[in-house]
Design an enzyme around this catalytic site. Structure first.
Site, PDB file in Angstrom:
ATOM      1  CB  CYS A 114       8.355  43.625  37.758  1.00 34.48           C
ATOM      2  SG  CYS A 114       9.099  44.768  38.575  1.00 34.48           S
ATOM      3  CG  HIS A 254       9.306  44.072  33.360  1.00 33.31           C
ATOM      4  ND1 HIS A 254       8.325  45.253  33.824  1.00 33.31           N
ATOM      5  CD2 HIS A 254      10.034  43.862  34.229  1.00 33.31           C
ATOM      6  CE1 HIS A 254       8.992  45.478  34.783  1.00 33.31           C
ATOM      7  NE2 HIS A 254      10.010  44.779  35.182  1.00 33.31           N
ATOM      8  CG  ASN A 284      10.652  48.320  36.490  1.00 36.02           C
ATOM      9  OD1 ASN A 284       9.659  48.000  36.557  1.00 36.02           O
ATOM     10  ND2 ASN A 284      11.896  47.541  36.863  1.00 36.02           N
TER      11      ASN A 284
HETATM   12  O1  UT7 Z   1      11.983  44.451  37.447  1.00 42.02           O
HETATM   13  C1  UT7 Z   1      13.069  43.981  37.469  1.00 42.02           C
HETATM   14  C2  UT7 Z   1      13.981  45.097  38.083  1.00 42.02           C
HETATM   15  N1  UT7 Z   1      15.267  45.295  37.639  1.00 42.02           N
HETATM   16  C3  UT7 Z   1      16.031  45.060  36.728  1.00 42.02           C
HETATM   17  O2  UT7 Z   1      15.607  44.708  35.643  1.00 42.02           O
HETATM   18  C4  UT7 Z   1      17.329  45.586  36.882  1.00 42.02           C
HETATM   19  C5  UT7 Z   1      18.402  44.843  35.736  1.00 42.02           C
HETATM   20  N2  UT7 Z   1      19.573  45.548  35.754  1.00 42.02           N
HETATM   21  C6  UT7 Z   1      19.948  46.692  35.054  1.00 42.02           C
HETATM   22  O3  UT7 Z   1      18.761  47.087  34.459  1.00 42.02           O
HETATM   23  C7  UT7 Z   1      21.328  47.182  34.961  1.00 42.02           C
HETATM   24  O4  UT7 Z   1      22.280  46.192  35.633  1.00 42.02           O
HETATM   25  C8  UT7 Z   1      21.238  48.491  35.752  1.00 42.02           C
HETATM   26  C9  UT7 Z   1      20.641  49.582  35.016  1.00 42.02           C
HETATM   27  C10 UT7 Z   1      20.877  48.384  37.326  1.00 42.02           C
HETATM   28  C11 UT7 Z   1      22.883  48.853  35.719  1.00 42.02           C
HETATM   29  O5  UT7 Z   1      23.631  48.912  34.601  1.00 42.02           O
HETATM   30  P1  UT7 Z   1      24.885  47.952  34.529  1.00 42.02           P
HETATM   31  O6  UT7 Z   1      25.322  48.259  33.001  1.00 42.02           O
HETATM   32  O7  UT7 Z   1      24.810  46.603  35.145  1.00 42.02           O
HETATM   33  O8  UT7 Z   1      25.952  49.045  35.399  1.00 42.02           O
HETATM   34  P2  UT7 Z   1      26.708  48.132  36.523  1.00 42.02           P
HETATM   35  O9  UT7 Z   1      26.056  47.925  37.694  1.00 42.02           O
HETATM   36  O10 UT7 Z   1      27.618  47.398  36.249  1.00 42.02           O
HETATM   37  O11 UT7 Z   1      27.372  49.687  36.886  1.00 42.02           O
HETATM   38  C12 UT7 Z   1      28.554  50.129  36.036  1.00 42.02           C
HETATM   39  C13 UT7 Z   1      28.962  51.366  36.724  1.00 42.02           C
HETATM   40  C14 UT7 Z   1      29.352  51.227  38.038  1.00 42.02           C
HETATM   41  O12 UT7 Z   1      30.372  52.206  38.538  1.00 42.02           O
HETATM   42  P3  UT7 Z   1      31.887  51.448  38.509  1.00 42.02           P
HETATM   43  O13 UT7 Z   1      31.663  50.701  39.685  1.00 42.02           O
HETATM   44  O14 UT7 Z   1      32.243  51.031  37.085  1.00 42.02           O
HETATM   45  O15 UT7 Z   1      32.872  52.727  38.730  1.00 42.02           O
HETATM   46  C15 UT7 Z   1      28.274  51.990  38.989  1.00 42.02           C
HETATM   47  O16 UT7 Z   1      28.445  52.236  40.253  1.00 42.02           O
HETATM   48  O17 UT7 Z   1      27.938  52.481  36.582  1.00 42.02           O
HETATM   49  C16 UT7 Z   1      27.832  52.981  38.232  1.00 42.02           C
HETATM   50  N3  UT7 Z   1      26.333  53.341  38.250  1.00 42.02           N
HETATM   51  C17 UT7 Z   1      25.893  54.584  37.671  1.00 42.02           C
HETATM   52  N4  UT7 Z   1      26.625  55.746  37.256  1.00 42.02           N
HETATM   53  C18 UT7 Z   1      25.818  56.777  37.029  1.00 42.02           C
HETATM   54  C19 UT7 Z   1      25.293  52.620  38.688  1.00 42.02           C
HETATM   55  N5  UT7 Z   1      24.245  53.330  38.531  1.00 42.02           N
HETATM   56  C20 UT7 Z   1      24.475  54.439  37.907  1.00 42.02           C
HETATM   57  C21 UT7 Z   1      23.822  55.824  37.894  1.00 42.02           C
HETATM   58  N6  UT7 Z   1      24.418  56.850  36.985  1.00 42.02           N
HETATM   59  N7  UT7 Z   1      22.366  55.886  37.799  1.00 42.02           N
END
Ligand code: UT7
Length: 344
Positions: A114, A254, A284
């Site tokens: 990215c 970004h 993204n």
């Molecule tokens: O170019 C660089 C590329 N990457 C990035 O910039 C990614 C950076 N990270 C992020 O943007 C965030 O960490 C995410 C958007 C990927 C995830 O958001 P988060 O607030 O960090 O969520 P989390 O990983 O802490 O997950 C919270 C909950 C989990 O469930 P439990 O364990 O609390 O029951 C996940 O399994 O949300 C769940 N979850 C979802 N639920 C519904 C993860 N993805 C999804 C989804 N829909 N798509």
């Protein structure tokens, strides 16, 4: 020899017609429009159609950029194609784009995920400042959907396909990239990677069965890294340019997660209005993300000739890059006067 600068003179983007909405994703994985919007700011993203290739998308964006600059492909001295999703492993994306455009110059592929376009723009700037070339096309293009596992809700909601192109041209007036920073933290390489399909673990039935040829990401690890590095790097690069935050007309970050942008704005003590955001429309788009936001900001009139902007990208590597860019050469800007004084 007079000091040369690399003025940004052309820009254009291409996004595929096919739209994948949050409602579409609700039918594919266990997710919801509410979750995606609240956690990322994304409403929809574009996916390549059968007509779109990395090359065709790059060329469409490049042709618009050449038109804006009033140039033809034959005017190009060099091409840098920033991508991690080229059409083929060999030849490189640069050669394919050069051939399809009918340009007569060297061309290369640059792969820094990215952060790619920011790295490419800084390379173009140094090639022009060194006197080696006068006119360089820098493209950021991704068919990132190719690397996405559409059964994995933690990644498939985030990404989209797009291409954006920019032209840098030699100028004797202070303009273009006035300060930059490129960074890498390879110790965190495996927090965003594609484990299978490379030379360490070549493609095989086992790789396909375990789905390790798709992007795997530790979202929280990348989030923490990004929330810190965007703000810190922008602060450093603005200082390096001899400017203060007040001198920056618009920040182009970004577009990975709206919450990362909000957190950087908070950390820098700036209102969110100073940051351009189009993640709701495209998600993204990796190496296309920063130039796509830059081109839209210009086309929407958020950036005027003579403005000073700052861009920041981060991603796989983990890598990051930021730059202060003087748009046009309005002679009254602080940036122009400072650079002109130091050139005397
Ligand atoms: O170019 C660089 C590329 N990457 C990035 O910039 C990614 C950076 N990270 C992020 O943007 C965030 O960490 C995410 C958007 C990927 C995830 O958001 P988060 O607030 O960090 O969520 P989390 O990983 O802490 O997950 C919270 C909950 C989990 O469930 P439990 O364990 O609390 O029951 C996940 O399994 O949300 C769940 N979850 C979802 N639920 C519904 C993860 N993805 C999804 C989804 N829909 N798509």
């Amino acid at each position: 020899m007079n000091q040369k600068y690399a003025q940004l003179t052309g820009w254009g983007y291409y996004v595929p017609e096919k739209v994948l909405t949050n409602a579409d994703l609700e039918k594919m994985v266990d997710t919801s429009d509410e979750w995606i919007l609240q956690r990322t700011g994304i409403k929809e993203r574009r996916l390549r159609t059968e007509h779109d290739t990395n090359t065709s998308m790059s060329v469409a964006a490049a042709q618009k950029a050449l038109d804006v600059a009033g140039l033809t492909p034959k005017d190009l001295d060099f091409i840098i194609c920033c991508t991690t999703t080229p059409d083929y492993l060999l030849p490189a994306a640069g050669s394919l784009v050069q051939g399809a455009l009918g340009a007569e110059c060297g061309a290369m592929q640059l792969s820094t995920a990215c952060s790619g376009w920011v790295y490419g723009a800084v390379m173009a700037d140094s090639l022009i400042r060194s006197g080696m070339y006068d006119t360089i096309l820098v493209v950021g293009a991704e068919i990132i959907s190719h690397g996405i596992d559409y059964t994995d809700r933690t990644t498939c909601v985030l990404f989209g396909d797009a291409a954006a192109a920019t032209i840098f041209q030699a100028s004797d007036k202070p303009s273009g990239i006035m300060a930059s920073e490129l960074g890498s933290d390879g110790a965190k390489a495996k927090s965003l990677w594609v484990p299978g399909g490379g030379t360490t673990k070549p493609i095989s039935q086992q790789v396909v069965d375990e789905r390790s040829h798709y992007i795997m990401m530790d979202g929280q690890e990348v989030f923490k890294f990004a929330a810190r590095v965007v703000g810190e790097s922008l602060q450093r690069v603005v200082k390096k340019a001899g400017l203060t935050m007040d001198d920056i007309d618009l920040f182009i970050p970004h577009q990975a997660n709206a919450r990362i942008i909000e957190s950087a704005a908070r950390m820098m003590g700036l209102p969110l209005e100073k940051f351009f955001i189009n993640i709701h429309k495209y998600g993204n788009t990796s190496a296309a993300s920063v130039p796509l936001a830059l081109v839209e900001a210009i086309e929407e009139g958020r950036i005027q000739d003579g403005d000073t902007i700052a861009v920041a990208a981060f991603g796989g590597g983990l890598s990051w890059g930021s730059a202060v860019i003087q748009m046009g050469v309005k002679e009254k800007t602080a940036m122009y006067q400072m650079a002109a004084a130091s050139a005397d």
